[in-house]
Design a protein around this motif. Structure first.
Motif, PDB file in Angstrom:
ATOM      1  N   PRO A 182      35.737  38.173  43.203  1.00 32.51           N
ATOM      2  CA  PRO A 182      35.726  37.037  44.126  1.00 32.51           C
ATOM      3  C   PRO A 182      34.810  35.924  43.635  1.00 32.51           C
ATOM      4  O   PRO A 182      33.729  36.186  43.122  1.00 32.51           O
ATOM      5  N   TRP A 183      35.303  34.702  43.768  1.00 38.07           N
ATOM      6  CA  TRP A 183      34.618  33.474  43.390  1.00 38.07           C
ATOM      7  C   TRP A 183      34.531  33.292  41.877  1.00 38.07           C
ATOM      8  O   TRP A 183      33.751  32.504  41.369  1.00 38.07           O
ATOM      9  N   GLY A 184      35.372  34.055  41.180  1.00 45.10           N
ATOM     10  CA  GLY A 184      35.610  33.792  39.768  1.00 45.10           C
ATOM     11  C   GLY A 184      36.858  32.915  39.661  1.00 45.10           C
ATOM     12  O   GLY A 184      37.295  32.314  40.650  1.00 45.10           O
ATOM     13  N   PHE A 185      37.456  32.874  38.476  1.00 42.54           N
ATOM     14  CA  PHE A 185      38.622  32.022  38.273  1.00 42.54           C
ATOM     15  C   PHE A 185      39.751  32.800  37.615  1.00 42.54           C
ATOM     16  O   PHE A 185      39.516  33.706  36.809  1.00 42.54           O
ATOM     17  N   LEU A 186      40.960  32.421  37.963  1.00 40.17           N
ATOM     18  CA  LEU A 186      42.138  33.068  37.394  1.00 40.17           C
ATOM     19  C   LEU A 186      42.153  32.934  35.878  1.00 40.17           C
ATOM     20  O   LEU A 186      42.608  33.825  35.159  1.00 40.17           O
ATOM     21  N   GLY A 187      41.628  31.829  35.376  1.00 35.45           N
ATOM     22  CA  GLY A 187      41.573  31.619  33.931  1.00 35.45           C
ATOM     23  C   GLY A 187      40.693  32.615  33.201  1.00 35.45           C
ATOM     24  O   GLY A 187      40.878  32.848  31.998  1.00 35.45           O
ATOM     25  N   ASP A 188      39.735  33.216  33.909  1.00 35.42           N
ATOM     26  CA  ASP A 188      38.881  34.232  33.293  1.00 35.42           C
ATOM     27  C   ASP A 188      39.741  35.406  32.826  1.00 35.42           C
ATOM     28  O   ASP A 188      39.552  35.951  31.734  1.00 35.42           O
ATOM     29  N   MET A 189      40.685  35.806  33.691  1.00 33.31           N
ATOM     30  CA  MET A 189      41.614  36.882  33.363  1.00 33.31           C
ATOM     31  C   MET A 189      42.507  36.476  32.195  1.00 33.31           C
ATOM     32  O   MET A 189      42.695  37.232  31.233  1.00 33.31           O
ATOM     33  N   GLY A 190      43.064  35.262  32.276  1.00 36.72           N
ATOM     34  CA  GLY A 190      43.997  34.807  31.246  1.00 36.72           C
ATOM     35  C   GLY A 190      43.373  34.775  29.859  1.00 36.72           C
ATOM     36  O   GLY A 190      44.003  35.159  28.867  1.00 36.72           O
ATOM     37  N   GLN A 191      42.127  34.325  29.786  1.00 32.04           N
ATOM     38  CA  GLN A 191      41.454  34.266  28.485  1.00 32.04           C
ATOM     39  C   GLN A 191      41.229  35.664  27.925  1.00 32.04           C
ATOM     40  O   GLN A 191      41.418  35.899  26.721  1.00 32.04           O
ATOM     41  N   ALA A 192      40.831  36.610  28.783  1.00 36.87           N
ATOM     42  CA  ALA A 192      40.588  37.986  28.321  1.00 36.87           C
ATOM     43  C   ALA A 192      41.862  38.607  27.757  1.00 36.87           C
ATOM     44  O   ALA A 192      41.851  39.267  26.711  1.00 36.87           O
ATOM     45  N   VAL A 193      42.981  38.387  28.445  1.00 39.44           N
ATOM     46  CA  VAL A 193      44.270  38.910  27.992  1.00 39.44           C
ATOM     47  C   VAL A 193      44.654  38.294  26.649  1.00 39.44           C
ATOM     48  O   VAL A 193      45.010  38.995  25.692  1.00 39.44           O
ATOM     49  N   LYS A 229      38.754  30.476  30.425  1.00 39.44           N
ATOM     50  CA  LYS A 229      37.714  30.886  31.372  1.00 39.44           C
ATOM     51  C   LYS A 229      37.196  29.681  32.156  1.00 39.44           C
ATOM     52  O   LYS A 229      37.002  28.611  31.594  1.00 39.44           O
ATOM     53  N   GLY A 230      37.009  29.866  33.460  1.00 38.82           N
ATOM     54  CA  GLY A 230      36.490  28.792  34.295  1.00 38.82           C
ATOM     55  C   GLY A 230      37.537  27.807  34.761  1.00 38.82           C
ATOM     56  O   GLY A 230      37.194  26.805  35.393  1.00 38.82           O
ATOM     57  N   THR A 231      38.814  28.087  34.452  1.00 41.92           N
ATOM     58  CA  THR A 231      39.890  27.204  34.875  1.00 41.92           C
ATOM     59  C   THR A 231      40.862  27.954  35.781  1.00 41.92           C
ATOM     60  O   THR A 231      40.692  29.134  36.049  1.00 41.92           O
ATOM     61  N   GLU A 232      41.888  27.263  36.238  1.00 32.99           N
ATOM     62  CA  GLU A 232      42.921  27.789  37.136  1.00 32.99           C
ATOM     63  C   GLU A 232      42.339  28.012  38.539  1.00 32.99           C
ATOM     64  O   GLU A 232      41.211  27.619  38.839  1.00 32.99           O
ATOM     65  N   MET A 233      43.117  28.650  39.402  1.00 32.65           N
ATOM     66  CA  MET A 233      42.745  28.774  40.814  1.00 32.65           C
ATOM     67  C   MET A 233      41.514  29.662  41.023  1.00 32.65           C
ATOM     68  O   MET A 233      41.315  30.651  40.316  1.00 32.65           O
ATOM     69  N   LEU A 234      40.708  29.269  41.991  1.00 36.48           N
ATOM     70  CA  LEU A 234      39.554  30.066  42.404  1.00 36.48           C
ATOM     71  C   LEU A 234      40.041  31.382  42.997  1.00 36.48           C
ATOM     72  O   LEU A 234      40.984  31.405  43.794  1.00 36.48           O
ATOM     73  N   LEU A 235      39.415  32.484  42.604  1.00 39.14           N
ATOM     74  CA  LEU A 235      39.766  33.795  43.144  1.00 39.14           C
ATOM     75  C   LEU A 235      38.949  34.063  44.406  1.00 39.14           C
ATOM     76  O   LEU A 235      37.718  33.959  44.384  1.00 39.14           O
ATOM     77  N   VAL A 236      39.643  34.394  45.490  1.00 32.77           N
ATOM     78  CA  VAL A 236      38.938  34.666  46.745  1.00 32.77           C
ATOM     79  C   VAL A 236      39.510  35.924  47.387  1.00 32.77           C
ATOM     80  O   VAL A 236      40.661  36.285  47.151  1.00 32.77           O
ATOM     81  N   PRO A 237      38.706  36.616  48.209  1.00 34.32           N
ATOM     82  CA  PRO A 237      39.203  37.808  48.888  1.00 34.32           C
ATOM     83  C   PRO A 237      40.456  37.517  49.715  1.00 34.32           C
ATOM     84  O   PRO A 237      40.540  36.503  50.399  1.00 34.32           O
ATOM     85  N   GLY A 238      41.432  38.419  49.587  1.00 32.55           N
ATOM     86  CA  GLY A 238      42.689  38.253  50.317  1.00 32.55           C
ATOM     87  C   GLY A 238      43.815  37.701  49.474  1.00 32.55           C
ATOM     88  O   GLY A 238      44.973  37.707  49.899  1.00 32.55           O
TER      89      GLY A 238
END
Length: 291
Positions: A182-193, A229-238
């Motif tokens: 939570p409160w990370g970014f979708l781009g964090d996932m994309g960069q890791a992949v 990393k740090g880009t795309e939609m903000l990740l939030v609970p739910g």
């Protein structure tokens, strides 16, 4: 313009709880991130506790169907037989195959073999052969809730190169999941992949990504697997969405079959592999709802 909610009014999420005890502090935090220029998720994709329960139940069926089909696969089996078994099992468990007749797609699952990237249409003319790799993508509607996941399967004696591709894509998923918080970014996932795929000499398809899911088959956000990393939609609970990188052994260029309008192939005929998980962002990390 969103209607102003009083602190003692029922929360906009549909939880039945007063706003001050539900999403008031959440909204205040979102407002701050918005002032920082972040992409904020719309309220309509934030799932409440009751909806999350429904998604878990739908996901259980999706998982059970993939578990079931994994035990049936064998050399010589047609992809049409795979489709029929998935249809029958989904119905037996009380679900509806979400892909069946979705935007004209004619089958209950997608079966993508070797150089087929995704959206392969099951057929009596296609049989599993020794050395094939196949992605089987299952999607379920249960009590109005959607779930979606896919797995790779190695048929018979698969060569080292294909087996490594399949394994690396699964590692990409695991590394991507580690970035979901939570409160990370979708781009964090994309960069890791993307980084893990590239470090193994592979490419990641850019044009096709994951998607939000829950009350509809495809919701916001669109999920890139080549983002920064740090880009795309903000990740939030739910938030609920799929992570489903399509990783190619050769070029990342693809094309759609002109004859069926669905099946996506690698442009160079080299193999492609994909795994897909459906994930919920929680207060302290994530929960996999379907795999």
């Amino acid at each position: 313009m969103l209607k102003k909610i009083g602190r003692n009014d029922l929360c906009w999420c549909g939880s039945g709880i007063k706003y001050k005890k539900c999403h008031e502090s959440f909204d205040e935090k979102l407002s701050w991130y918005k002032t920082q220029g972040c992409i904020i998720p719309p309220r309509k994709i934030i799932k409440n506790p009751e909806q999350i329960i429904g998604l878990r139940e739908s996901g259980k069926i999706n998982i059970a169907v993939l578990d079931y089909i994994s035990e049936q696969l064998h050399i010589g089996m047609t992809t049409e037989q795979i489709d029929l078994l998935i249809y029958e099992k989904t119905k037996a468990l009380g679900g509806i195959p979400a892909t069946l007749n979705y935007e004209g797609f004619p089958k209950s699952t997608c079966t993508s073999i070797n150089d087929q990237v995704c959206h392969g249409i099951p057929s009596n003319d296609v049989s599993l052969k020794d050395g094939d790799i196949i992605n089987i993508d299952v999607s379920t509607i249960y009590n109005g809730f959607f779930s979606d996941s896919s797995r790779m399967f190695c048929i018979g004696n698969v060569n080292h190169e294909k087996k490594k591709l399949v394994d690396v894509v699964k590692e990409c998923i695991e590394l991507g999941l580690a970035q979901i918080k939570p409160w990370g970014f979708l781009g964090d996932m994309g960069q890791a992949v993307h980084e893990h795929a590239r470090s193994n000499g592979y490419t990641v398809v850019q044009e096709i990504g994951g998607h939000g899911i829950g009350l509809e088959f495809h919701e916001e956000p669109w999920v890139s697997h080549v983002s920064k990393k740090g880009t795309e939609m903000l990740l939030v609970p739910g938030m609920v969405f799929t992570i489903e990188p399509m990783v190619n052994m050769g070029t990342d260029e693809i094309f759609v079959d002109d004859n069926d309008g669905w099946t996506v192939y690698t442009a160079d005929g080299m193999p492609s592999a994909q795994w897909e998980v459906m994930v919920l962002v929680t207060n302290d990390g994530y929960e996999i709802l379907a795999y």
